[in-house]
Design a protein around this motif. Structure first.
Motif, PDB file in Angstrom:
ATOM      1  N   ARG A 251       0.840  -1.202   0.000  1.00  0.00           N
ATOM      2  CA  ARG A 251       0.000   0.000   0.000  1.00  0.00           C
ATOM      3  C   ARG A 251       0.872   1.247   0.000  1.00  0.00           C
ATOM      4  O   ARG A 251       2.089   1.163   0.035  1.00  0.00           O
ATOM      5  CB  ARG A 251      -1.016   0.020   1.134  1.00  0.00           C
ATOM      6  CG  ARG A 251      -0.669  -0.588   2.442  1.00  0.00           C
ATOM      7  CD  ARG A 251      -1.898  -1.240   3.128  1.00  0.00           C
ATOM      8  NE  ARG A 251      -1.988  -2.678   2.827  1.00  0.00           N
ATOM      9  CZ  ARG A 251      -3.050  -3.438   3.076  1.00  0.00           C
ATOM     10  NH1 ARG A 251      -4.112  -2.920   3.616  1.00  0.00           N
ATOM     11  NH2 ARG A 251      -3.047  -4.720   2.759  1.00  0.00           N
TER      12      ARG A 251
ATOM     13  N   SER B 140      -4.780   2.065  -1.411  1.00  0.00           N
ATOM     14  CA  SER B 140      -4.488   0.773  -2.037  1.00  0.00           C
ATOM     15  C   SER B 140      -3.604   1.028  -3.258  1.00  0.00           C
ATOM     16  O   SER B 140      -3.525   2.150  -3.767  1.00  0.00           O
ATOM     17  CB  SER B 140      -5.780   0.087  -2.455  1.00  0.00           C
ATOM     18  OG  SER B 140      -6.322   0.724  -3.588  1.00  0.00           O
TER      19      SER B 140
ATOM     20  N   LEU C  96     -13.964  -6.715  -0.940  1.00  0.00           N
ATOM     21  CA  LEU C  96     -13.542  -7.962  -0.289  1.00  0.00           C
ATOM     22  C   LEU C  96     -14.595  -8.545   0.648  1.00  0.00           C
ATOM     23  O   LEU C  96     -14.848  -9.743   0.640  1.00  0.00           O
ATOM     24  CB  LEU C  96     -12.236  -7.785   0.506  1.00  0.00           C
ATOM     25  CG  LEU C  96     -11.863  -9.084   1.239  1.00  0.00           C
ATOM     26  CD1 LEU C  96     -10.942  -9.950   0.403  1.00  0.00           C
ATOM     27  CD2 LEU C  96     -11.274  -8.838   2.600  1.00  0.00           C
TER      28      LEU C  96
ATOM     29  N   GLY D 117     -16.704 -10.505  -1.239  1.00  0.00           N
ATOM     30  CA  GLY D 117     -16.063 -11.496  -2.101  1.00  0.00           C
ATOM     31  C   GLY D 117     -15.933 -11.059  -3.554  1.00  0.00           C
ATOM     32  O   GLY D 117     -15.688 -11.879  -4.420  1.00  0.00           O
TER      33      GLY D 117
ATOM     34  N   VAL E  82       0.764  -4.539   7.682  1.00  0.00           N
ATOM     35  CA  VAL E  82      -0.501  -5.285   7.723  1.00  0.00           C
ATOM     36  C   VAL E  82      -0.753  -5.872   9.124  1.00  0.00           C
ATOM     37  O   VAL E  82      -1.833  -5.662   9.697  1.00  0.00           O
ATOM     38  CB  VAL E  82      -0.554  -6.342   6.596  1.00  0.00           C
ATOM     39  CG1 VAL E  82      -1.780  -7.226   6.730  1.00  0.00           C
ATOM     40  CG2 VAL E  82      -0.554  -5.643   5.230  1.00  0.00           C
TER      41      VAL E  82
ATOM     42  N   SER F  79      -3.114 -10.713   4.091  1.00  0.00           N
ATOM     43  CA  SER F  79      -3.615  -9.566   3.342  1.00  0.00           C
ATOM     44  C   SER F  79      -4.506 -10.094   2.225  1.00  0.00           C
ATOM     45  O   SER F  79      -4.569 -11.292   1.970  1.00  0.00           O
ATOM     46  CB  SER F  79      -2.481  -8.691   2.826  1.00  0.00           C
ATOM     47  OG  SER F  79      -2.098  -9.101   1.544  1.00  0.00           O
ATOM     48  N   GLU F  80      -5.254  -9.193   1.596  1.00  0.00           N
ATOM     49  CA  GLU F  80      -6.264  -9.561   0.600  1.00  0.00           C
ATOM     50  C   GLU F  80      -5.718 -10.504  -0.464  1.00  0.00           C
ATOM     51  O   GLU F  80      -6.440 -11.289  -1.035  1.00  0.00           O
ATOM     52  CB  GLU F  80      -6.768  -8.256  -0.027  1.00  0.00           C
ATOM     53  CG  GLU F  80      -7.852  -8.433  -1.024  1.00  0.00           C
ATOM     54  CD  GLU F  80      -8.638  -7.141  -1.260  1.00  0.00           C
ATOM     55  OE1 GLU F  80      -8.450  -6.165  -0.519  1.00  0.00           O
ATOM     56  OE2 GLU F  80      -9.460  -7.121  -2.194  1.00  0.00           O
ATOM     57  N   ARG F  81      -4.411 -10.424  -0.726  1.00  0.00           N
ATOM     58  CA  ARG F  81      -3.877 -11.216  -1.824  1.00  0.00           C
ATOM     59  C   ARG F  81      -3.045 -12.414  -1.390  1.00  0.00           C
ATOM     60  O   ARG F  81      -2.411 -13.068  -2.214  1.00  0.00           O
ATOM     61  CB  ARG F  81      -3.048 -10.318  -2.738  1.00  0.00           C
ATOM     62  CG  ARG F  81      -3.923  -9.354  -3.536  1.00  0.00           C
ATOM     63  CD  ARG F  81      -3.115  -8.642  -4.585  1.00  0.00           C
ATOM     64  NE  ARG F  81      -2.164  -7.744  -3.965  1.00  0.00           N
ATOM     65  CZ  ARG F  81      -2.421  -6.469  -3.693  1.00  0.00           C
ATOM     66  NH1 ARG F  81      -3.568  -5.952  -3.983  1.00  0.00           N
ATOM     67  NH2 ARG F  81      -1.515  -5.719  -3.130  1.00  0.00           N
TER      68      ARG F  81
ATOM     69  N   VAL G 115      -8.315 -11.069   7.817  1.00  0.00           N
ATOM     70  CA  VAL G 115      -8.042 -10.677   6.435  1.00  0.00           C
ATOM     71  C   VAL G 115      -8.054  -9.152   6.350  1.00  0.00           C
ATOM     72  O   VAL G 115      -9.053  -8.516   6.679  1.00  0.00           O
ATOM     73  CB  VAL G 115      -9.101 -11.230   5.462  1.00  0.00           C
ATOM     74  CG1 VAL G 115      -8.730 -10.870   4.027  1.00  0.00           C
ATOM     75  CG2 VAL G 115      -9.258 -12.730   5.617  1.00  0.00           C
ATOM     76  N   VAL G 116      -6.947  -8.588   5.931  1.00  0.00           N
ATOM     77  CA  VAL G 116      -6.849  -7.130   5.818  1.00  0.00           C
ATOM     78  C   VAL G 116      -7.003  -6.767   4.350  1.00  0.00           C
ATOM     79  O   VAL G 116      -6.203  -7.194   3.523  1.00  0.00           O
ATOM     80  CB  VAL G 116      -5.479  -6.646   6.335  1.00  0.00           C
ATOM     81  CG1 VAL G 116      -5.388  -5.124   6.238  1.00  0.00           C
ATOM     82  CG2 VAL G 116      -5.256  -7.121   7.757  1.00  0.00           C
ATOM     83  N   ASP G 117      -8.068  -6.014   4.030  1.00  0.00           N
ATOM     84  CA  ASP G 117      -8.294  -5.730   2.618  1.00  0.00           C
ATOM     85  C   ASP G 117      -7.450  -4.549   2.159  1.00  0.00           C
ATOM     86  O   ASP G 117      -6.681  -3.969   2.921  1.00  0.00           O
ATOM     87  CB  ASP G 117      -9.794  -5.588   2.311  1.00  0.00           C
ATOM     88  CG  ASP G 117     -10.411  -4.319   2.862  1.00  0.00           C
ATOM     89  OD1 ASP G 117      -9.681  -3.342   3.110  1.00  0.00           O
ATOM     90  OD2 ASP G 117     -11.644  -4.303   3.021  1.00  0.00           O
ATOM     91  N   GLU G 118      -7.589  -4.202   0.879  1.00  0.00           N
ATOM     92  CA  GLU G 118      -6.770  -3.135   0.300  1.00  0.00           C
ATOM     93  C   GLU G 118      -6.886  -1.828   1.053  1.00  0.00           C
ATOM     94  O   GLU G 118      -5.984  -1.013   1.036  1.00  0.00           O
ATOM     95  CB  GLU G 118      -7.243  -2.862  -1.137  1.00  0.00           C
ATOM     96  CG  GLU G 118      -6.874  -3.921  -2.115  1.00  0.00           C
ATOM     97  CD  GLU G 118      -7.289  -3.519  -3.521  1.00  0.00           C
ATOM     98  OE1 GLU G 118      -6.527  -3.798  -4.439  1.00  0.00           O
ATOM     99  OE2 GLU G 118      -8.382  -2.918  -3.684  1.00  0.00           O
TER     100      GLU G 118
ATOM    101  N   SER H  48     -10.688 -13.691  -0.487  1.00  0.00           N
ATOM    102  CA  SER H  48     -11.991 -13.193  -0.939  1.00  0.00           C
ATOM    103  C   SER H  48     -12.991 -14.326  -1.156  1.00  0.00           C
ATOM    104  O   SER H  48     -14.191 -14.137  -0.989  1.00  0.00           O
ATOM    105  CB  SER H  48     -11.847 -12.368  -2.219  1.00  0.00           C
ATOM    106  OG  SER H  48     -11.408 -13.189  -3.279  1.00  0.00           O
TER     107      SER H  48
END
Lengths: 335, 335
Positions: A177, A207, A262, A265, B70, B123-125, B140-143, B299
């Protein structure tokens, strides 16, 4: 009354026309008689209105034509709901390619030629290419012959969100990020870019997607610029990042603010009229970004549509083809 | 007060113990001082309780240790919710492998050693192998640095549904389903097998999965038997059918009735106490069948759990390893 199967259609002779076409919208007239699709013939056999086709009763006819069972289930369901249908055959309906039936508005029939829905029947395990939908209702028949109707439609996306900065803001790349240590308040409050580390003041996390777009449009300065950010993002996601960026850009340029989806989903949830985050309403769309050649499983479509419906949003697929995007809306339908 | 980074942990000297460990549960004591994980040190820098680490302020420390951003976001969120946490380091907590933090029950701290949650940060990915979860909360930490907490747990499945037939019923294979033309009423009413073509009497449609199971257990006779049905099913689905069959069998044998979950985008919805379909309650579980070596995207987990929560069901993954199944429950958690 009996029918005869010839070249894939069932012929019923004398008086067939009056009894089946004129009175109840089955088939197409041929002289005094009528010609029926095999699904229509099966329905008449099932109801006992036709005694046999070439000597076969309902069970034997289905057993000899087992590929019509799934369309039959849908045909029967729509008949039970009070519709007349026309099988999608050349010369019977307009543009029959890619669909199985045309549903006529309640109270009208094949003789009126009006179209309420164009129906494509798929079974639970049929592949559905994204490129093949957008102008028909997909009737998904599950293993237990329950039907889910999915209305698919090509749509345009637009909104009234707009925002620009007078001078670029500085950012630092931190892992995946970007942090802006002392950003102008408006970038979050009015542009709805990023997420403050705490409260609404102080450091703002962007992001990579937001950061690339801001850098590309001259609103963000980071070491190495947009190019370095794109390289960082591609290291994790390759093509997927490029696709999401194409969709992100297009949404922003159409006045719609995308934020991560997210929790749902999906790739994005979107806001079509952001003026200030303090007065933000609910997001309207859930957007899943896929390559234009993506092939769906019916259960994937059902899952996305069910979830979107449950949270009162509209499910939209962004079909990305190079730098272009086709927007495909998919929604549950109760015929 | 300043800290010094040595071998991946931050040492704070004289009085550090009293101020940070004894009073507020940071780090571990070392003599009069305290040693802190980098995430803890970042949190103290962020709060202004620590002035610098080797001369770096919060921003400079994060920039030099960007992989802790994160986990920091999660640590901060849980601290904000009133918990003390222990970083999962050898000698600091029990079984630190595979997790990032231990959360202590509210009102207790690291000195008590009690565990409320074991937290794994992704993380999200980040890829999440199915085999790696089941005894921890996945954060889960999103963008945009929003956090979704997913409680994962290995569970046993059981129910009280049971049913058998005195004599096998006859069926005909029609495409990808089996029709029983004149079945005993009980097979649907009490066994909840299949779906009547219309109403509750008359022909019953069985899915291939149901048909294979019934044929294997001597309750259904079709031309070619279970072997032909399995061959038919595998033509469409290959390994996926085998996996679903293993899970289907196991559910039936544990007294739980699986029916298709297509409408929810999963493999099955299940009923744990079927006596008669006329008094059927809502299904309790949504089951997705995956190979034991499946790797999830966060996701995907979020989507399934969100949907299950929205329809008041519990999301369970069947991890199939040959003929064995491990059941993995995943649910939203608000810490």
């Amino acid at each position: 009354m009996e029918g005869t199967l010839v070249d894939g259609i069932v012929e019923v002779g004398a008086n067939g026309r009056e009894r089946f076409y004129d009175a109840r919208g089955y088939g197409r007239p041929r002289g005094d008689g009528v010609v029926l699709s095999r699904v229509e013939a099966a329905h008449l056999l099932y109801r006992g209105d036709l005694d046999a086709v070439d000597g076969s009763d309902f069970g034997a006819f289905l057993a000899a034509n087992d590929e019509i069972l799934v369309p039959f289930v849908v045909y029967k369901d729509l008949r039970d709901r009070g519709f007349y249908l026309s099988p999608a055959r050349n010369g019977w309906v307009e543009e029959p390619e890619g669909i199985d039936f045309v549903v006529h508005p309640r109270g009208t029939g094949p003789w009126d030629g009006e179209v309420e829905h164009r129906i494509r029947v798929v079974s639970e395990r049929t592949d559905v290419p994204a490129s093949s939908i957008g102008d028909a209702v997909v009737a998904v028949v599950d293993e237990e012959s329950e039907i889910t109707y999915l209305e698919t439609e090509s749509v345009e996306i637009s909104g009234s969100s707009s925002f620009s900065l007078d001078a670029p803001v500085d950012g630092t790349v931190l892992g995946d990020r970007v942090l802006c240590w002392d950003p102008p308040e408006a970038i979050y409050r009015r542009g709805f870019y990023g997420q403050p580390l705490s409260g609404e003041d102080g450091p703002l996390q962007l992001s990579l997607l937001e950061a690339v777009y801001l850098a590309e449009t001259g609103c963000l300065e980071v070491d190495g610029g947009a190019e370095r950010l794109r390289a960082r993002a591609r290291a994790d996601e390759a093509d997927r990042f490029d696709r999401r960026l194409v969709a992100y850009r297009e949404l922003r340029e159409r006045g719609v603010v995308p934020k991560t989806g997210l929790k749902f989903g999906t790739d994005f949830r979107t806001y079509e009229a952001v003026e200030d985050v303090s007065s933000l309403g609910h997001s309207e769309l859930l957007v899943r970004v896929v390559p234009v050649d993506r092939v769906f499983a019916p259960s994937e479509l059902a899952l996305d549509v069910r979830l979107a419906h449950g949270v009162r949003k509209r499910m939209v697929f962004a079909l990305v083809d190079g730098e272009r995007v086709r927007w495909l809306s998919v929604a549950r339908l109760t015929p």
